[in-house]
Write an enzyme that holds these catalytic residues in place. Structure first.
Site, PDB file in Angstrom:
ATOM      1  N   PHE A  13       0.824  -1.130   0.091  1.00 24.08           N
ATOM      2  CA  PHE A  13      -0.113   0.091   0.016  1.00 24.08           C
ATOM      3  C   PHE A  13       0.976   1.309   0.063  1.00 24.08           C
ATOM      4  CE2 PHE A  13      -2.123   2.730   3.516  1.00 24.08           C
ATOM      5  CZ  PHE A  13      -2.808   3.527   2.441  1.00 24.08           C
ATOM      6  N   THR A 125       6.376   2.975  12.729  1.00 26.45           N
ATOM      7  CA  THR A 125       5.042   3.181  12.913  1.00 26.45           C
ATOM      8  C   THR A 125       5.010   3.911  14.456  1.00 26.45           C
ATOM      9  OG1 THR A 125       2.922   2.079  13.583  1.00 26.45           O
ATOM     10  CG2 THR A 125       4.960   0.800  13.633  1.00 26.45           C
ATOM     11  N   ASP A 126       3.901   4.527  14.637  1.00 27.52           N
ATOM     12  CA  ASP A 126       3.442   5.096  15.942  1.00 27.52           C
ATOM     13  C   ASP A 126       3.229   4.059  17.051  1.00 27.52           C
ATOM     14  OD1 ASP A 126       0.972   4.484  14.996  1.00 27.52           O
ATOM     15  OD2 ASP A 126       0.274   6.630  15.306  1.00 27.52           O
ATOM     16  N   GLU A 127       2.942   2.937  16.396  1.00 21.94           N
ATOM     17  CA  GLU A 127       2.457   1.758  17.367  1.00 21.94           C
ATOM     18  C   GLU A 127       3.507   1.521  18.211  1.00 21.94           C
ATOM     19  OE1 GLU A 127      -0.135  -1.283  16.010  1.00 21.94           O
ATOM     20  OE2 GLU A 127      -0.826  -0.207  14.176  1.00 21.94           O
ATOM     21  N   TYR A 151       3.195  -7.247  16.260  1.00 21.07           N
ATOM     22  CA  TYR A 151       3.491  -6.501  15.381  1.00 21.07           C
ATOM     23  C   TYR A 151       4.414  -5.370  15.820  1.00 21.07           C
ATOM     24  CZ  TYR A 151       3.098  -2.553  12.149  1.00 21.07           C
ATOM     25  OH  TYR A 151       3.278  -1.451  11.395  1.00 21.07           O
ATOM     26  N   LYS A 155       8.418  -4.002  14.979  1.00 21.88           N
ATOM     27  CA  LYS A 155       8.844  -2.960  14.287  1.00 21.88           C
ATOM     28  C   LYS A 155       9.697  -2.236  15.489  1.00 21.88           C
ATOM     29  CE  LYS A 155       7.900  -1.307  11.114  1.00 21.88           C
ATOM     30  NZ  LYS A 155       8.439  -1.434   9.639  1.00 21.88           N
ATOM     31  N   ARG A 215      -7.473   6.894  16.828  1.00 18.44           N
ATOM     32  CA  ARG A 215      -6.272   6.828  15.990  1.00 18.44           C
ATOM     33  C   ARG A 215      -6.145   8.311  15.240  1.00 18.44           C
ATOM     34  NH1 ARG A 215      -5.914   3.305  18.772  1.00 18.44           N
ATOM     35  NH2 ARG A 215      -5.642   1.179  18.578  1.00 18.44           N
ATOM     36  N   LYS A 275      -7.399  -8.380  21.180  1.00 11.67           N
ATOM     37  CA  LYS A 275      -6.460  -8.753  22.513  1.00 11.67           C
ATOM     38  C   LYS A 275      -5.268  -7.422  22.442  1.00 11.67           C
ATOM     39  CE  LYS A 275      -6.744 -13.881  22.648  1.00 11.67           C
ATOM     40  NZ  LYS A 275      -5.982 -14.884  22.391  1.00 11.67           N
TER      41      LYS A 275
END
Length: 322
Positions: A13, A125-127, A151, A155, A215, A275
């Site tokens: 993407f 990523t901000d995650e 995930y 990262k 978000r 979760k």
């Protein structure tokens, strides 16, 4: 002299949108490598095939033997978009995320160490920062990493590896951390495409839990402009947060899209929460704005409409083909 870039994950993407950005707004020559896992799609890169500044090589960055085939020349930069990125998938099978996101990043760093590229940009990523409370200030580049799912942990691991290579080898590397992207070419499992595609077919739209998870949304083309600025003007060893300044709850996003599509909000169905579902993400983008002059230019409503139009066209084509 022509400058050659290696873009990894360019059939995905964001990677495909980035290649489109560069072919339209630069003179770079681009080599795109992608393993075509679930997120990479041929349809994302078909439009580039006729460009004399583009080539594609199928390979897995986690496989050093395959990856070496792409290094038949020295690159100005590696831009690493390649990643397994679907949180739900990582919860049930984390191994592919470790392989691609961590070991793949290691292989790319080794190529820079070997002199096969002048620098590397790690797309993160901000995650990796974890979750914010509703009243917390947005994440800054100095916020400690606190990932809450496999995930984001993969990262964060890759980011720390990149940082270590800068500290140990003085390697010219840069990390970018972006908020939630949306726009054309996104995989149908992601939140905004799923809303649009389900609405087009009048199917139920699943929203996790109470739908109040927040978000910060950014149109993918704004993100790609930011990455190009980092490529051309970013400073080695730095981290740049890239945000859209569009914080919305999941429920607000679903309702807004249905309203723009003229669909009934009763299509929304609350389902069991994911979760380890982070409550809120938001990043402070003042650093990239101040130092590189970047800011988002596509408002959420406009970007969503462009995205709706793109999926409508794809949906129409698929109906004709079937």
């Amino acid at each position: 002299m022509s400058k050659h870039l290696l873009v990894t994950g360019g059939a995905g993407f964001i990677g495909a949108n980035f290649i489109s950005q560069l072919l339209k707004h630069s003179n770079y020559y681009i080599t795109n490598v992608d393993a075509f896992t679930y997120a990479g799609k041929i349809e994302n890169i078909c439009e580039f095939e006729n460009s004399d500044r583009y080539r594609f090589i199928k390979c897995d960055i986690a496989n050093s033997t395959e990856l070496s085939i792409a290094f038949d020349q020295k690159y100005e930069a590696i831009i690493n978009f390649a990643a397994e990125s679907h949180v739900d998938r990582s919860i049930y099978d984390a191994l592919p995320f470790i392989q691609t996101n961590v070991y793949g990043t290691f292989n790319l760093l080794q190529m820079v160490v070997a002199g096969k590229a002048n620098k590397m940009i790690q797309i993160s990523t901000d995650e990796v920062y974890g979750s914010l409370k509703p009243t917390d200030p947005p994440f800054t580049e100095e916020t400690a990493l606190a990932p809450n799912n496999p995930y984001s942990a993969s990262k964060a691991s890759a980011d720390l590896l990149v940082r270590s290579y800068y500290q140990t080898h003085q390697l010219p590397v840069i990390i970018t951390r972006c908020s939630n992207n949306y726009g054309p070419r996104q995989h149908g499992e992601k939140f905004i495409p799923k809303i649009i595609l389900n609405a087009l077919s009048n199917k139920e739209i699943p929203v996790y839990g109470d739908g109040l998870n927040i978000r910060d949304w950014i149109f993918v083309k704004d993100h790609c402009r930011a990455v190009q600025m980092v490529l051309e003007k970013g400073k080695a060893g730095e981290i740049y947060n890239i945000g859209g300044f569009e914080e919305k709850t999941n429920l607000e996003i679903a309702m807004a899209i249905l309203m723009q599509m003229g669909k009934d909000s009763r299509l929304i169905a609350h389902v069991q929460d994911r979760k380890g579902h982070d409550r809120r993400y938001a990043v402070d983008s003042s650093k990239i704005k101040k130092t590189l002059g970047w800011k988002p230019i596509v408002p959420l409503r406009e970007g969503v409409q462009q995205t709706i139009n793109w999926y409508k066209q794809r949906h129409k084509r698929e109906k004709v083909e079937n």
